[in-house]
Design a protein around this motif. Structure first.
Motif, PDB file in Angstrom:
ATOM      1  N   ILE A  68       6.799  14.617   2.924  1.00 50.72           N
ATOM      2  CA  ILE A  68       5.694  14.756   2.074  1.00 50.72           C
ATOM      3  C   ILE A  68       5.801  13.789   0.756  1.00 50.72           C
ATOM      4  N   PHE A  69       7.052  13.913   0.311  1.00 54.83           N
ATOM      5  CA  PHE A  69       7.149  12.861  -0.946  1.00 54.83           C
ATOM      6  C   PHE A  69       6.974  11.683  -0.737  1.00 54.83           C
ATOM      7  N   SER A  70       7.550  10.985   0.611  1.00 56.23           N
ATOM      8  CA  SER A  70       6.875   9.653   0.626  1.00 56.23           C
ATOM      9  C   SER A  70       5.529   9.274   1.101  1.00 56.23           C
ATOM     10  N   ARG A  71       5.032  10.449   1.746  1.00 57.18           N
ATOM     11  CA  ARG A  71       3.443  10.364   2.228  1.00 57.18           C
ATOM     12  C   ARG A  71       2.507  10.318   0.655  1.00 57.18           C
ATOM     13  N   VAL A  72       3.199  11.208  -0.006  1.00 51.56           N
ATOM     14  CA  VAL A  72       2.240  11.543  -1.511  1.00 51.56           C
ATOM     15  C   VAL A  72       2.474   9.940  -2.167  1.00 51.56           C
ATOM     16  N   ILE A  73       3.427   9.379  -2.143  1.00 50.42           N
ATOM     17  CA  ILE A  73       3.769   8.230  -2.918  1.00 50.42           C
ATOM     18  C   ILE A  73       2.930   6.994  -2.176  1.00 50.42           C
ATOM     19  N   ALA A  74       3.155   6.803  -0.867  1.00 56.37           N
ATOM     20  CA  ALA A  74       2.386   5.969  -0.361  1.00 56.37           C
ATOM     21  C   ALA A  74       0.851   6.157  -0.191  1.00 56.37           C
ATOM     22  N   ALA A  75       0.377   7.318  -0.598  1.00 54.88           N
ATOM     23  CA  ALA A  75      -0.937   7.384  -0.622  1.00 54.88           C
ATOM     24  C   ALA A  75      -1.515   6.971  -1.879  1.00 54.88           C
ATOM     25  N   THR A  76      -0.621   7.126  -2.822  1.00 56.84           N
ATOM     26  CA  THR A  76      -1.321   6.490  -4.130  1.00 56.84           C
ATOM     27  C   THR A  76      -1.933   5.160  -4.202  1.00 56.84           C
ATOM     28  N   ARG A  77      -1.100   4.235  -3.344  1.00 58.48           N
ATOM     29  CA  ARG A  77      -1.703   3.147  -3.190  1.00 58.48           C
ATOM     30  C   ARG A  77      -3.011   3.150  -2.629  1.00 58.48           C
ATOM     31  N   LEU A  78      -3.133   3.682  -1.256  1.00 57.15           N
ATOM     32  CA  LEU A  78      -4.507   3.476  -0.750  1.00 57.15           C
ATOM     33  C   LEU A  78      -5.560   4.089  -1.442  1.00 57.15           C
ATOM     34  N   ASP A  79      -5.375   5.451  -2.315  1.00 57.55           N
ATOM     35  CA  ASP A  79      -6.442   6.136  -2.898  1.00 57.55           C
ATOM     36  C   ASP A  79      -6.970   5.235  -3.996  1.00 57.55           C
ATOM     37  N   PHE A  80      -6.044   4.417  -4.782  1.00 57.93           N
ATOM     38  CA  PHE A  80      -6.170   3.741  -5.859  1.00 57.93           C
ATOM     39  C   PHE A  80      -6.774   2.418  -5.705  1.00 57.93           C
ATOM     40  N   ALA A  81      -6.352   1.953  -4.560  1.00 52.82           N
ATOM     41  CA  ALA A  81      -7.145   0.801  -3.760  1.00 52.82           C
ATOM     42  C   ALA A  81      -8.613   0.948  -3.455  1.00 52.82           C
ATOM     43  N   ILE A  82      -8.753   1.978  -2.696  1.00 49.39           N
ATOM     44  CA  ILE A  82     -10.149   2.259  -2.770  1.00 49.39           C
ATOM     45  C   ILE A  82     -11.075   2.511  -3.827  1.00 49.39           C
ATOM     46  N   ALA A  83     -10.511   3.187  -4.861  1.00 48.08           N
ATOM     47  CA  ALA A  83     -11.160   3.573  -6.070  1.00 48.08           C
ATOM     48  C   ALA A  83     -11.448   2.306  -7.075  1.00 48.08           C
ATOM     49  N   VAL A  84     -10.499   1.710  -6.988  1.00 46.05           N
ATOM     50  CA  VAL A  84     -10.495   0.419  -7.990  1.00 46.05           C
ATOM     51  C   VAL A  84     -11.337  -0.765  -7.175  1.00 46.05           C
ATOM     52  N   CYS A  85     -11.430  -0.822  -6.077  1.00 43.52           N
ATOM     53  CA  CYS A  85     -12.392  -1.956  -5.225  1.00 43.52           C
ATOM     54  C   CYS A  85     -13.667  -1.309  -5.433  1.00 43.52           C
ATOM     55  N   ALA A  86     -13.990  -0.006  -5.235  1.00 38.86           N
ATOM     56  CA  ALA A  86     -15.332   0.406  -5.229  1.00 38.86           C
ATOM     57  C   ALA A  86     -15.690   0.557  -6.491  1.00 38.86           C
ATOM     58  N   VAL A  87     -15.176   0.857  -7.495  1.00 39.40           N
ATOM     59  CA  VAL A  87     -15.634   0.788  -8.982  1.00 39.40           C
ATOM     60  C   VAL A  87     -15.956  -0.590  -9.576  1.00 39.40           C
ATOM     61  N   MET A  88     -15.009  -1.484  -9.195  1.00 42.07           N
ATOM     62  CA  MET A  88     -15.031  -2.828  -9.701  1.00 42.07           C
ATOM     63  C   MET A  88     -16.528  -3.609  -9.063  1.00 42.07           C
TER      64      MET A  88
END
Length: 279
Positions: A68-88
């Motif tokens: 779960i630790f590896s999955r939580v860390i890996a999920a950070t990139r996807l969630d942030f990428a989606i948020a940044v792209c959408a907001v920009m």
């Protein structure tokens, strides 16, 4: 001067400084984390199914033995990428459209303003669900849907700024000196509209992360086995009642921390960009 004001407010407000540092750390995790995690986020291990947190698996494992630790860390990139792209995307389109409509007015301004009013009449999450259903169940659809429902905030903000600035002295002087309309809009009005837009971007980034996770939780957008906070919470929701609390708590804490930090940063940025609060 801007950097001096930023440092002054960070020293003055410990909460804002803490949020700023945490966001920088989260961005670093998003950029570098997947390469540093101890396990493959997608690798299953049926000999360690639903193992509680330990020295070998800091956040425990899920129903397929994935760390779960590896999955939580890996999920950070996807969630942030989606948020940044959408907001920009929504910020760029909304600010440009709002500035043009606010300065020029006319039929296009009236029509687009009414369309924005109709969009805002719907609950934003319900509108996001409908848009993802229309565009198709994919990450790209989540980005586009989030950008569309964020567009009204930037449009209204930039339009209000343009309406208030179009009759101000230096704008009229720019026109008298022979500057074109596009030069006045993009060279004089837009730069003076950016401070409140920056605050709105910070607030919307947290909301976009929450929106992405919420859509994934109900099965729209990102789906398993992709590491994503909403997907992980959805998969662990039934297990939590059986005592496997770590399957939900750790991805949930990561989500809460990210949204909370962006909200605190937005509040701090409001103090920085508002001259009335610089005292």
């Amino acid at each position: 001067m801007t950097i001096q004001i930023l440092l002054y407010h960070l020293r003055r407000n410990v909460t804002t400084a803490t949020a700023f540092v945490l966001i920088v750390l989260l961005l670093a995790v998003a950029a570098l984390g997947p390469a540093l995690v101890p396990y493959d986020p997608l690798a299953t291990d049926m000999s360690h199914v639903l193992a509680p947190p330990s020295s070998s698996h800091w956040f425990g494992t899920d129903q397929l033995g994935r760390d779960i630790f590896s999955r939580v860390i890996a999920a950070t990139r996807l969630d942030f990428a989606i948020a940044v792209c959408a907001v920009m995307v929504s910020a760029a389109a909304g600010v440009c459209a709002g500035a043009l409509c606010g300065y020029l007015g006319g039929l296009v301004d009236a029509a687009l303003s009414r369309m924005i009013d109709v969009l805002l009449a719907f609950p934003l999450f319900v509108a996001a669900m409908a848009l993802v259903a229309v565009f198709g169940n994919s990450v790209q659809s989540v980005v586009l849907a989030t950008a569309i429902i964020n567009f009204p905030f930037y449009f209204r903000l930039a339009r209000a700024q343009a309406v208030s600035l179009r009759s101000i002295g230096y704008v009229e002087a720019a026109l008298i000196n022979g500057n074109s309309t596009s030069r006045v809009i993009f060279g004089f009005i837009l730069p003076n509209s950016l401070p409140p837009v920056i605050v709105q971007i910070s607030l919307n980034l947290g909301w976009a992360i929450l929106n992405t996770a919420s859509l994934a939780f109900i099965g729209l957008g990102v789906g398993p086995p992709t590491p994503e906070w909403g997907v992980m919470i959805q998969e662990g929701a039934t297990l939590m009642m059986a005592g496997q609390w770590w399957t939900v708590v750790f991805p949930g804490l990561a989500l809460v921390l990210s949204v909370f930090c962006f909200a605190l940063l937005g509040d701090g940025l409001r103090d920085i960009v508002d001259p009335r609060r610089r005292s």
